[in-house]
Scaffold this motif. Structure first.
Motif, short mmCIF file in Angstrom:
data_model
loop_
_atom_site.label_atom_id
_atom_site.label_comp_id
_atom_site.label_asym_id
_atom_site.label_seq_id
_atom_site.Cartn_x
_atom_site.Cartn_y
_atom_site.Cartn_z
N GLN A 116 -4.10 11.59 5.87
CA GLN A 116 -2.86 11.88 5.13
C GLN A 116 -2.61 10.81 4.06
O GLN A 116 -2.23 11.12 2.93
CB GLN A 116 -1.65 11.89 6.08
CG GLN A 116 -1.60 13.09 7.00
CD GLN A 116 -1.12 14.37 6.31
OE1 GLN A 116 -0.44 14.32 5.29
NE2 GLN A 116 -1.49 15.50 6.86
N ASP A 117 -2.84 9.58 4.43
CA ASP A 117 -2.57 8.46 3.53
C ASP A 117 -3.48 8.53 2.30
O ASP A 117 -3.01 8.52 1.16
CB ASP A 117 -2.80 7.15 4.30
CG ASP A 117 -2.42 5.94 3.49
OD1 ASP A 117 -1.32 5.94 2.89
OD2 ASP A 117 -3.21 4.98 3.43
N LEU A 126 -3.41 9.86 10.37
CA LEU A 126 -2.64 9.08 9.39
C LEU A 126 -3.52 8.61 8.23
O LEU A 126 -3.08 8.61 7.08
CB LEU A 126 -1.96 7.90 10.08
CG LEU A 126 -0.86 8.30 11.08
CD1 LEU A 126 -0.31 7.08 11.81
CD2 LEU A 126 0.27 9.06 10.40
N TYR A 145 -0.84 11.29 0.48
CA TYR A 145 0.16 10.34 -0.03
C TYR A 145 -0.30 9.69 -1.34
O TYR A 145 0.52 9.38 -2.21
CB TYR A 145 0.53 9.26 1.01
CG TYR A 145 1.61 8.37 0.45
CD1 TYR A 145 2.92 8.84 0.37
CD2 TYR A 145 1.31 7.13 -0.10
CE1 TYR A 145 3.91 8.08 -0.22
CE2 TYR A 145 2.29 6.36 -0.69
CZ TYR A 145 3.59 6.85 -0.74
OH TYR A 145 4.56 6.11 -1.35
N SER A 146 -1.60 9.51 -1.49
CA SER A 146 -2.11 8.85 -2.70
C SER A 146 -1.65 9.58 -3.95
O SER A 146 -1.35 8.95 -4.97
CB SER A 146 -3.64 8.76 -2.66
OG SER A 146 -4.22 10.04 -2.66
N ASP A 150 -0.44 0.27 -2.36
CA ASP A 150 0.54 0.49 -3.43
C ASP A 150 0.40 -0.54 -4.54
O ASP A 150 0.51 -0.21 -5.72
CB ASP A 150 1.98 0.42 -2.87
CG ASP A 150 2.33 1.67 -2.08
OD1 ASP A 150 1.71 2.73 -2.32
OD2 ASP A 150 3.22 1.59 -1.20
N SER A 210 -5.33 3.18 -1.35
CA SER A 210 -4.74 2.90 -0.03
C SER A 210 -3.74 1.73 -0.11
O SER A 210 -3.13 1.38 0.88
CB SER A 210 -5.83 2.61 1.00
OG SER A 210 -6.56 1.47 0.64
#
Ligand SMILES: NC(=O)c1ccc[n+]([C@@H]2O[C@H](COP(=O)([O-])OP(=O)(O)OC[C@H]3O[C@@H](n4cnc5c(N)ncnc54)[C@H](O)[C@@H]3O)[C@@H](O)[C@H]2O)c1
Length: 245
Positions: free
Chosen positions: A107-108, A104, A112-113, A59, A57
């Motif tokens: 999705q994250d 969100l 997105y990971s 970057d 979660s």
């Protein structure tokens, strides 16, 4: 990436890869997972090249993990991404009631990971290689209660295709396994999971459910050169359930 305990799909993948002679690196999220992972590795007699903390979660955490991996080994040839998360409250009732925050978050963590991991991993995949993630049929069809996670998996599968196109020119393949239901920590969050499993037993062509080792072997195939011309694909490892109308 994604061993929480002995039931984790990522643990099935690790066992298959280890048996095939792979040199393994493990990422874990929390101290608790690290202790569990260390215990499992010891019991199974697996000696990893390294274990490194990575919270997908953030970057900065993903970057730090892959920087540490790159500094230690220089080149990697494969990544197994076996991570997802959604708020338990979003995995029941009507999808229409999904909150913006819950949408969100799913999705994250779950879609997105993979993008962020692929971006960091490719820096060290200078000899080409393979990235494999884990999806579920809830991406393609409506599976009661799977709700926000189904939409996140649809996004994950689309990301597999876009990443496959981006990274193909560097000899890096990107694929997903779409596994049948398996009783894991993550699966506990989905309401009515037992009903899903008994439906598979009745309706799937093979008339049975699948296990972590079967997903592990299929992931091994996608990570290995045996699948060297396969990219952007979603391979169903579900006893054939997805073909049934
Ligand atoms: N169990 C099933 O029925 C099933 C079926 C198809 C696909 N999948 C997928 O397989 C993958 C693995 O799940 P599983 O069933 O093995 O459950 P699991 O709970 O054993 O694994 C999920 C992993 O995600 C990790 N994770 C969650 N948030 C994280 C974060 N912020 N940073 C780092 N790690 C994080 C957890 O620590 C855990 O190791 C998931 O993508 C899941 O959606 C599961």
């Amino acid at each position: 990436m994604g061993v929480a305990n002995e039931r984790s799909i990522a643990w099935g993948i690790a066992r298959s890869l280890y048996k095939a002679g792979a040199s393994l690196i493990f990422t874990y999220r929390k101290e608790r997972s690290f202790q569990k992972l260390s215990q499992l590795l010891e019991e199974e007699g697996i000696e990893p090249l390294m274990t490194v903390s990575c919270d997908i979660s953030e970057d900065a955490s993903i970057q730090a993990a892959f920087d540490a991996i790159g500094a230690r080994v220089g080149i990697i040839h494969g990544v197994a991404h076996s991570i997802a998360f959604a708020d338990k409250d979003e995995l029941k009732g009507e999808y229409a009631n999904t909150s913006r925050e819950g949408f969100l978050l799913a999705q994250d963590a779950s879609a997105y990971s993979l993008v962020a991991v692929a971006r960091e991993a490719r820096k060290w995949m200078s000899e080409g290689g393979s990235i494999v993630t884990q999806s579920y049929i809830g991406a393609e069809r409506v599976v009661r209660n799977y709700n926000v996670m189904g939409v996140a998996k649809a996004s994950l599968e689309a990301s597999v295709r876009y990443l496959a196109e981006d990274l193909g020119q560097f000899g890096i393949r990107v694929n997903a396994v779409s596994a049948g239901p398996i009783r894991t920590l993550a699966a506990k969050g989905v309401s009515g999971f037992n009903d899903i499993m008994s439906t598979i037993q009745q309706k799937a062509p093979l008339r049975r459910n699948i296990d972590q080792d079967e997903v592990g072997d299929a992931t091994l195939f996608l990570l290995s050169p045996l699948s060297r011309a396969v990219t952007g694909e979603v391979l169903h490892v579900d006893a054939g359930y997805h073909i049934i109308g």
